[in-house]
Design an enzyme around this catalytic site. Structure first.
Site, short mmCIF file in Angstrom:
data_model
loop_
_atom_site.label_atom_id
_atom_site.label_comp_id
_atom_site.label_asym_id
_atom_site.label_seq_id
_atom_site.Cartn_x
_atom_site.Cartn_y
_atom_site.Cartn_z
N TYR A 143 -6.10 -6.10 6.07
CA TYR A 143 -7.33 -5.52 5.55
C TYR A 143 -8.05 -4.84 6.69
CZ TYR A 143 -12.04 -5.26 3.52
OH TYR A 143 -13.26 -4.85 3.06
N ASP A 238 -6.61 -3.17 15.04
CA ASP A 238 -7.84 -3.59 14.38
C ASP A 238 -8.09 -5.04 14.78
OD1 ASP A 238 -9.85 -4.45 12.77
OD2 ASP A 238 -8.99 -3.73 10.88
N LYS A 266 -17.50 -8.04 13.64
CA LYS A 266 -17.71 -9.49 13.52
C LYS A 266 -18.34 -10.11 14.79
CE LYS A 266 -15.01 -9.90 9.46
NZ LYS A 266 -13.81 -9.24 9.03
C1 LIG Z 1 -13.79 -7.83 8.23
C2 LIG Z 1 -12.75 -6.87 8.65
C3 LIG Z 1 -12.98 -5.49 8.62
C4 LIG Z 1 -14.19 -4.88 7.98
O1 LIG Z 1 -15.36 -5.22 8.62
P1 LIG Z 1 -16.75 -5.09 7.81
O2 LIG Z 1 -17.77 -5.37 8.84
O3 LIG Z 1 -16.67 -6.11 6.73
O4 LIG Z 1 -16.81 -3.71 7.28
C5 LIG Z 1 -12.02 -4.66 9.16
N1 LIG Z 1 -10.89 -5.16 9.70
C6 LIG Z 1 -10.64 -6.47 9.74
C7 LIG Z 1 -9.40 -6.97 10.38
C8 LIG Z 1 -11.55 -7.37 9.19
O5 LIG Z 1 -11.28 -8.67 9.17
#
Ligand SMILES: *Cc1c(COP(=O)(O)O)cnc(C)c1O
Length: 431
Positions: A143, A238, A266
């Protein structure tokens, strides 16, 4: 669920779609209505009815130092008193950028945004602008936020709710995204064999945490680096979850692999809405106003978020935080394995440091296909019993369990005791 939470959820559901501002929170996959949180401190949460929980969601990752950490709260308060946003450059942003460059091996330049979604969306635009190519490779069950190009075979809520793709994403856009199985170098080689010169970038969670936690094969991560180099494509890590979670410099430090671009979020915001993307200078200078690839943000780099984030990163640099987290992770996740064995329930526990997850299956879980083969009904029953005994887990078999420095050994022991009872009750119901 308590009366207060139930009442709040009813009110919420009339004015907010599904009663929540982010889908997985609603608890649909585990058949509950969500407790509404009133306050949190350290590793504990209290709901609107005064029930106390040990929190293993940690706001889906950010709260690595626990809730309401006094130094982070102080940084936010002091910053707020000087004004909450100016839309002009500040010294805090410079300090933040310098700290990120110092901590994350591959990052030479960085741009702050307001969420992980913005970070991945912007990194992909940059990769496409830089290479002049359009195709994108991602992996099933990973994701990367909710930007159009990235909702193909996605993890997190998309997986939890069984959404195959999202209406509203133009086919013309989705067709540029190729989604492949994680940990599968052969599928990767095939895709590059077919589309090599058209591929702008690979985007990957180096340690996937949105289909449950998957441990990457090191050869797979090395393969990603090799094949992108060979074909002139950009490798985007990511690290919105793994950044500052598994090591100060994230998965790239842990595995010694240098991506071209990295997305962060995060933890980097210390609980405030923040994201960032950065990488090689040569690529980053293509961003406006230095270059021609456009991205902007009214509240980007705002002082409150920078203050909270900097306070967090500074605390993470001190002492043996990661060794400590590693130890607690081992204690919790091996404790869960032992509990399952003693209860006679087949589970697989994947974990790296302080992030992990539990799958109700007997087979190793190395990709999305295998994660989906785990028993969702067993998870649902386990989840409900754990919640009743005061353990707050992410309400989905596809989300990670996170520890913070506030989770003491005593708290972890208590959690394992609750898990033992919950797992034994599962076994009783099956037989
Ligand atoms: C949470 C998450 C996102 C998106 O971040 P948001 O602040 O919710 O937009 C993107 N990549 C990964 C791996 C994530 O866990």
């Amino acid at each position: 669920m308590g009366d207060q939470s139930r009442h709040l959820f009813e009110r919420a559901s009339t004015v907010i779609p599904g009663g929540v501002n982010s889908p997985v929170r609603a608890g649909k996959a585990v058949g509950i209505d969500p407790p509404f949180v009133a306050k949190a401190d350290g590793c504990l949460l209290w709901d609107a009815d005064g029930n106390e929980y040990i929190d293993y969601v940690c706001s889906w990752g950010p709260m690595i130092l626990g809730h309401a950490h006094p130094e982070i709260v102080r940084a936010i308060k002091e910053s707020a008193e000087r004004g909450t946003s100016y839309g002009a450059p500040t010294e805090l942003e410079v300090k933040m950028a310098e700290t990120i460059v110092e901590m994350v091996p591959s990052i030479e330049m960085v741009r702050m945004v307001n969420s992980g979604t913005e970070a991945t969306m912007s990194a992909i635009r940059l990769a496409r602008g830089y290479t002049g190519r359009e195709k994108l490779i991602k992996f099933d069950g990973c994701y990367h936020g909710h930007a159009d190009s990235l909702l193909v075979s996605a993890g997190s809520g998309v997986a939890t709710l069984g959404i195959p793709g999202s209406p509203g994403v133009p086919e013309d856009l989705a067709k540029h995204t190729i989604s492949l199985p994680f940990n599968d170098l052969e599928a990767l080689a095939d895709a590059f064999g077919k589309f090599g010169p058209e591929i702008a970038a690979i985007i990957v969670e180096p340690i996937p945490g949105n289909m449950g936690v998957i441990v990457p094969d090191e050869a797979f991560l090395e393969g990603l680096r090799e094949i992108t180099r060979e074909h002139g494509a950009i490798l985007i890590f990511d690290e919105v979850i793994s950044g500052f979670r598994v090591a100060p410099g994230g998965a790239q430090e842990l595995y010694g692999i240098i991506p071209d671009l990295t997305c962060l979020g995060k933890i980097i915001g210390g609980g405030l809405p923040v994201g960032a993307y950065g990488g090689k200078k040569e690529i980053m200078v293509r961003m406006a106003p230095e270059g021609d690839v456009y991205q902007a943000g009214t509240l980007s780099g705002n002082p409150l978020a920078m203050a909270a984030g900097l306070a967090t990163l500074n605390l993470l640099k001190q002492g043996d935080v990661y060794k400590e987290l590693e130890m607690r992770g081992k204690m919790l996740f091996s404790g869960l394995e032992t509990a399952a064995r003693s209860a006679g329930v087949s589970i697989v526990v994947n974990h790296i440091g302080s992030m992990g997850s539990l799958f109700f299956t007997a087979e190793p879980v190395t990709d999305f296909e295998r994660a989906k083969a785990s028993d969702a009904t067993m998870f649902k029953r386990y989840y409900t019993t754990m919640l009743q005994s005061g353990i707050y887990l992410a309400p989905s078999p596809y989300e990670a369990t996170f520890l913070s420095t506030a989770h003491s050994e005593e708290i972890i022991e208590k959690t394992i005791e609750c898990a033992t009872v919950a797992l034994r009750s599962l076994d009783a119901k099956i037989n």
